[in-house]
Write a protein that holds these residues in place. Structure first.
Motif, PDB file in Angstrom:
ATOM      1  N   SER A  90       0.810  -1.211   0.000  1.00  0.00           N
ATOM      2  CA  SER A  90       0.000   0.000   0.000  1.00  0.00           C
ATOM      3  C   SER A  90       0.845   1.263   0.000  1.00  0.00           C
ATOM      4  CB  SER A  90      -0.933   0.001   1.220  1.00  0.00           C
ATOM      5  OG  SER A  90      -1.926   0.990   1.105  1.00  0.00           O
ATOM      6  N   LEU A 107      -5.401   7.032  -1.313  1.00  0.00           N
ATOM      7  CA  LEU A 107      -4.276   6.250  -0.804  1.00  0.00           C
ATOM      8  C   LEU A 107      -3.380   7.130   0.070  1.00  0.00           C
ATOM      9  CD1 LEU A 107      -3.488   3.240  -1.410  1.00  0.00           C
ATOM     10  CD2 LEU A 107      -1.803   4.150  -3.012  1.00  0.00           C
ATOM     11  N   ALA A 130      -7.606  -4.984   2.710  1.00  0.00           N
ATOM     12  CA  ALA A 130      -7.417  -3.923   1.720  1.00  0.00           C
ATOM     13  C   ALA A 130      -8.731  -3.553   1.039  1.00  0.00           C
ATOM     14  CB  ALA A 130      -6.401  -4.356   0.672  1.00  0.00           C
TER      15      ALA A 130
END
Length: 316
Positions: A90, A107, A130
């Motif tokens: 990530s 993000l 996620a």
């Protein structure tokens, strides 16, 4: 040439240490392994507040656009504190795979956590946690859906089969893979340092035959070997970060050298820590076991040591 972190980078590392040191990471990791990601989500929220999730996101998408060196500074500390979740995927890899996608802003803000399936890591880590699964194949990236779950040597790192869905888009998949290996190397150095620190502290307290075990030459030499291994691996990791920043022709070689050295140092730190602590190190009550399992899992993440040794030899 002498390389050293600047004051801002040192302060950044200290702020991460202060925040994660107060977050009771061992409890969060254990809860995560049992399926309760609540405490872990609070840790990720803290990382977002510190700007960690925005480091590799471009400024035009509300990110920081930091250098790979800054990324390594942060990820070494995350490895030290054994942060659960798809950290590499990530924080380091997904911003590159998303490219100019508008989801990059989410993000950066920590509102979106992503994981990745790639040739170097076919199964996606923590796909159940996620909010976005990315599947990279060659030069194309597509979204994916999670399939069957598989246990990992680290219970907090469940691995998932994934199936690519929808239309693909172009991205620098090769660059993303280099960032993945570098990020794992940085975490391995951090985890190795945590194991060494714990072993040194334990060796100062544990007594045997009327003496603290740290006074015995065998223990001193064992822990000194770990210190040397970490001190040799760390500059290779930062050197690979500089190589990535400049996109030099030797980037692949430098990243593989960093991953191999970090994996070896992490393994030596784990073995020495277990030998120093004895059987207590692998009891459920002792936090050392969390780091031991994390090191073992990260060694093969984003390319096994064997694969990186092969690539390193081919480059020399």
């Amino acid at each position: 040439m002498k390389f050293d972190l600047d004051d801002q980078q040192r302060d950044f590392a200290s702020s991460i240490d202060a925040a994660l040191g107060a977050a009771d990471l061992p409890a969060a990791v254990r809860a995560w392994a049992d399926g309760d990601t609540g405490p872990g989500r609070k840790v990720w929220s803290t990382l977002a507040d510190l700007g960690v999730t925005a480091l590799n996101v471009a400024e035009e998408h509300d990110g920081i656009g930091a250098s790979p060196v800054d990324l390594v500074v942060a990820l070494e500390r995350l490895g030290y504190w054994c942060v659960p979740g798809p950290v590499t995927e990530s924080v380091a890899v997904s911003p590159i795979l998303l490219s100019s996608d508008e989801r990059s802003a989410a993000l950066a803000a920590g509102e979106l956590v992503a994981t990745v399936s790639a040739s170097a890591q076919p199964r996606a880590v923590n796909a159940d946690f996620a909010g976005l699964i990315l599947v990279s194949d060659g030069q194309e990236v597509r979204e994916g859906s999670a399939g069957e779950a598989h246990d990992s040597v680290d219970p907090s790192r469940k691995l998932f089969d994934v199936t690519a869905t929808g239309d693909g888009w172009a991205a620098d998949v090769a660059l993303a893979s280099e960032f993945g290996a570098l990020a794992v190397a940085a975490q391995l150095v951090g985890a190795g340092q945590a194991l060494l620190d714990a072993s040194v502290e334990y060796a100062k307290q544990r007594t045997q035959f009327g003496r603290v075990i740290g006074s015995y030459q065998a223990i001193k030499h064992k822990l000194a070997d770990v210190h040397i291994a970490l001190e040799l691996a760390r500059p290779l990791v930062y050197g690979a970060a500089l190589s990535l920043a400049d996109r030099t022709p030797d980037t692949a070689r430098d990243v593989s050298a960093a991953k191999v050295a970090a994996a070896d140092a992490g393994l030596l730190a784990a073995r020495s820590a277990l030998q120093t602590h004895g059987a207590i190190g692998f009891t459920q009550e002792h936090d050392l076991g969390l780091l031991l399992l994390r090191v073992q899992a990260l060694r093969s993440a984003w390319g096994t040591p064997t694969a990186h040794r092969r690539r390193l030899l081919e480059a020399l």
